[in-house]
Design a protein around this motif. Structure first.
Motif, short mmCIF file in Angstrom:
data_model
loop_
_atom_site.label_atom_id
_atom_site.label_comp_id
_atom_site.label_asym_id
_atom_site.label_seq_id
_atom_site.Cartn_x
_atom_site.Cartn_y
_atom_site.Cartn_z
N LYS A 49 0.83 -0.98 0.22
CA LYS A 49 -0.27 -0.32 0.14
C LYS A 49 1.00 1.50 0.02
N ASP A 50 1.70 0.80 0.99
CA ASP A 50 2.77 2.81 1.07
C ASP A 50 4.10 2.47 -0.19
N ARG A 51 4.51 1.80 -0.62
CA ARG A 51 5.21 1.32 -1.76
C ARG A 51 4.24 1.49 -2.95
N TYR A 52 3.17 1.65 -3.41
CA TYR A 52 2.57 2.14 -4.44
C TYR A 52 1.52 2.82 -4.75
N SER A 53 1.72 3.74 -3.50
CA SER A 53 0.69 3.57 -2.91
C SER A 53 -1.18 3.66 -3.58
N ASN A 56 -4.63 2.96 -3.13
CA ASN A 56 -6.11 4.02 -2.47
C ASN A 56 -6.90 2.61 -1.35
N ASP A 57 -7.24 3.22 -0.73
CA ASP A 57 -7.79 2.07 0.08
C ASP A 57 -9.22 1.44 -0.24
N ASP A 97 -4.71 8.07 -9.38
CA ASP A 97 -3.87 8.63 -9.66
C ASP A 97 -2.62 7.92 -9.82
N SER A 98 -2.06 7.08 -9.25
CA SER A 98 -1.00 6.60 -9.65
C SER A 98 -1.07 5.17 -10.56
N TYR A 99 -1.83 4.27 -10.82
CA TYR A 99 -2.55 3.37 -10.88
C TYR A 99 -4.10 3.07 -11.55
#
Length: 301
Positions: A30-34, A36-37, A56-58
């Motif tokens: 989760k932190d490594r690739y941001s 979303n919950d 946003d990032s994936y």
């Protein structure tokens, strides 16, 4: 359980596969690739039809494969199909699933120099193609054969009742898969956008179009077979009613005559007639012959 299949250093992107996912499995990812919950929550829930969401990032993608074995009398999404949730971007792919999926395992065991692993987009395209291919294989190898068998039962067998339950569940399975394929349309069109389009996305679109057509055709055939079945049953019932009606028409005037002479009134002239019984029987026979000839001329017999 989290297992790394590919590494960015060797293949240009990371690929993690999570079997029977739990919230703890996403602690580092989760932190490594941001991540979303909301997408993690969707991943952990059962159900869900195919969809694709852009963050946003994936990207977050849900696809479904036909289950290796499912009960014949099954018509539920989670029984007929298995789900893979996919988080992906250019630098990583994360696949998560609750059950073992043979096609995915074959891909994991494949030689990593294969062109399917040249980029994350190629891998995602392969997974989506394989998932749609599983629906195509089902209709070609199983559903079409069953439908042919049920058509034979409808037209050639006298005892058709037990098969109706099987045909009902076959229709339900086809309807369920057609719903799933409808949701695949957004995914296929997303990958066919100009920024993603290549030879593989065109193959994906062709595969989707072919599979969708197969299920539309077999769905129509199943509906027609059900309609034919009910028409045959209705015709059979009509034949029975026609036979019973003809029999009742024959006996109705005879019953009337018997009823008249069974009233036992004291002053009935025919009761004392020596040839009364023979005359009545002869009259009933002649009346039956007249009715028979009338039916034949009307082509009711």
């Amino acid at each position: 359980m989290v297992k790394q299949i590919l590494s960015k250093a060797q293949h240009g992107f990371d690929w993690f596969d999570i079997s029977n996912p739990a919230i703890e499995d996403f602690a580092d990812l989760k932190d490594r690739y941001s991540l979303n919950d909301a997408s993690i929550k969707d991943c952990l829930e059962t159900g869900h039809l195919p969809k694709i969401e852009e963050f946003d990032s994936y990207h977050f993608l849900i696809i479904r494969f036909i289950a290796e074995n499912f009960p014949e009398n099954s018509d539920h999404l989670i029984e007929v199909t298995n789900r893979i949730s996919i988080f992906y971007d250019e630098d990583f792919v994360i696949t998560a699933h609750r059950y073992d999926i043979p096609v995915l395992q074959e891909l994991i065991d494949m030689d990593k120099s294969n062109k399917r692993f040249k980029s994350s987009k190629s891998l995602i395209n392969t997974l989506v193609s394989l998932s749609i291919k599983s629906f195509e294989n089902l209709v070609v190898n199983s559903l079409a054969t069953k439908l042919d068998l049920y058509e034979e039962i409808v037209f050639l067998h006298n005892r058709r009742k037990p098969f109706l339950r099987k045909l009902y569940y076959l229709k339900r399975q086809i309807d369920l898969i057609r719903i799933i394929l409808t949701f695949y349309k957004d995914i296929v069109e997303y990958f066919h956008m100009p920024e993603y389009q290549n030879i593989y996305t065109q193959d994906l679109r062709d595969l989707y179009s072919r599979t969708n057509t197969l299920y539309r055709n077999i769905g129509e055939n199943t509906a027609q077979l059900l309609s034919i079945y009910f028409n045959i049953e209705s015709n059979h019932t009509n034949e029975i009613m026609r036979t019973l009606t003809i029999i009742s028409v024959f006996f109705m005037p005879l019953t009337f005559i018997v009823g008249v002479y069974g009233m036992n009134f004291k002053h009935m002239p025919e009761l004392e007639w020596y040839y009364g019984y023979a005359a009545v029987m002869a009259g009933m026979a002649i009346l039956s012959i007249i009715i028979y000839i009338w039916f034949k001329r009307k082509r009711w017999l």
